[in-house]
Design an enzyme around this catalytic site. Structure first.
Site, mmCIF file in Angstrom:
data_model
loop_
_atom_site.group_PDB
_atom_site.id
_atom_site.type_symbol
_atom_site.label_atom_id
_atom_site.label_comp_id
_atom_site.label_asym_id
_atom_site.label_seq_id
_atom_site.Cartn_x
_atom_site.Cartn_y
_atom_site.Cartn_z
ATOM 1 C CB ILE A 22 10.995 6.159 5.134
ATOM 2 C CG1 ILE A 22 9.964 6.403 4.018
ATOM 3 C CG2 ILE A 22 12.002 7.310 5.209
ATOM 4 C CD1 ILE A 22 9.022 7.578 4.259
ATOM 5 C CG ASP A 68 7.315 1.724 21.870
ATOM 6 O OD1 ASP A 68 7.235 2.834 21.304
ATOM 7 O OD2 ASP A 68 6.325 1.034 22.177
ATOM 8 C CB SER A 145 4.064 13.955 6.996
ATOM 9 O OG SER A 145 3.149 13.650 5.963
ATOM 10 C CE1 TYR A 158 1.731 10.190 10.271
ATOM 11 C CE2 TYR A 158 1.154 11.818 8.598
ATOM 12 C CZ TYR A 158 2.023 10.859 9.092
ATOM 13 O OH TYR A 158 3.182 10.574 8.402
ATOM 14 C CE LYS A 162 5.026 11.939 11.080
ATOM 15 N NZ LYS A 162 6.359 11.372 11.348
ATOM 16 C CB THR A 193 6.379 2.435 3.340
ATOM 17 O OG1 THR A 193 5.286 3.248 3.780
ATOM 18 C CG2 THR A 193 7.529 3.320 2.874
ATOM 19 C CE1 TYR A 203 -2.284 11.905 3.156
ATOM 20 C CE2 TYR A 203 -2.251 9.520 3.396
ATOM 21 C CZ TYR A 203 -1.770 10.762 3.746
ATOM 22 O OH TYR A 203 -0.791 10.890 4.697
#
Ligand SMILES: NC(=O)c1ccc[n+]([C@@H]2O[C@H](COP(=O)([O-])OP(=O)(O)OC[C@H]3O[C@@H](n4cnc5c(N)ncnc54)[C@H](OP(=O)(O)O)[C@@H]3O)[C@@H](O)[C@H]2O)c1
Length: 260
Positions: A22, A68, A145, A158, A162, A193, A203
């Site tokens: 992205i 980084d 996300s 995760y 987000k 990606t 998922y």
């Protein structure tokens, strides 16, 4: 030049995580619309330099800087390098991020620190260092996300790293708004990606995992029944980074093909 539009002529942008996926699509889109672009990456120098060569061949000013986002000093260097090269900073597109799937009982403090250090802390300090150089009309676009607002097995770290971004843009909008700077986030849906290639199977519900072939899973994904293309997500970043979004701040825009 994307559809003959040139909303970023004379402007300069920093894109973290710009070497692939992205972020690379965002760099391409901003450059195609006239921006000079500094691309940050973590380790993939070859991909970053290849993208820079591609953008320069198209007539754009571009530079790649290994930085980084886990180390705010490296992000500061990236931003200062962009300002030194281009003489200004107008846009921060913060795209660097890493995935994580694991069940509650397996999550370690080190996992927590790694995911939040990149996905959450990394974005906050990118904003802090960019804000030192942005002036009125500056644009900041962070990356959340769709996972921030959906329940998926094993996705807690995760998704919560987000979700914090959506609160971050909301709260920072007041401080930055006083200086005429907007800050918003994009919440991409499943996008084709390297990250998706590596993690999309996770998922699936654990009881189904491995039983639904990925092409079939993708073909039933969201209202549009496919994964997004990076350039479709990049169009959202370009919108939020442009004057077209001048009266939008503190919000998260879902670009997800109808993944409800
Ligand atoms: N793909 C999806 O389905 C999806 C969905 C929702 C949200 N997102 C979010 O969108 C963003 C981009 O995802 P993607 O799918 O394009 O990921 P990707 O294909 O894995 O690419 C990740 C990019 O981020 C860079 N990066 C990773 N860790 C970094 C770090 N610590 N410091 C600096 N750069 C770092 C990588 O650099 P190197 O090339 O040097 O490794 C690479 O340029 C992420 O924030 C991700 O969480 C993705």
């Amino acid at each position: 030049m994307a559809a003959g539009i040139s909303r970023f002529e004379g402007k300069a942008a920093v894109v973290t995580g710009g070497s692939r996926g992205i972020g690379a699509a965002v760099a391409r889109r901003l450059a195609a619309e006239g921006a000079a672009v500094a691309i940050g990456y973590r380790g993939n120098q070859e991909a970053a330099e290849k993208l820079v060569a591609e953008l320069r061949a198209e007539g754009a000013r571009a530079v790649a800087v290994r930085s980084d986002v886990a180390d705010p000093e490296q992000t500061k260097d990236l931003i200062e390098r962009a300002v030194a090269e281009f003489g200004r900073l107008d846009v921060l597109a913060s795209c660097a991020g890493i995935e994580h799937f694991d069940a509650l009982e397996n999550i370690t403090p080190a996992d927590f620190d790694r995911i939040f250090t990149v996905n959450t802390r990394g974005q906050l300090f990118a904003v802090q260092h960019a804000a030192a150089h942005l002036s009125e009309g500056g644009r900041i676009v962070l990356t959340s996300s769709v996972s921030a607002s959906r329940a998926v097995f094993g996705h807690t770290l995760y998704a919560s790293s987000k979700a914090a971004i959506e609160s971050m843009v909301l709260n920072l909008s007041a401080e930055l708004g006083a200086r005429g700077i907007t800050i918003n986030a994009i919440a991409p849906g499943g996008t084709a990606t390297d990250m998706a290639a590596e993690h999309a199977a996770s998922y699936q519900h654990p009881e189904l995992k491995g039983t639904v072939p990925m092409p079939q899973w993708e073909a039933t994904h969201g209202a549009l029944r496919r994964l997004g293309r990076p350039e479709e997500i990049a169009a959202g970043y370009a919108f939020l980074a442009s004057d077209d979004a001048a009266y939008m701040t503190g919000r998260t825009l879902q670009v997800d093909g109808g993944y409800f």
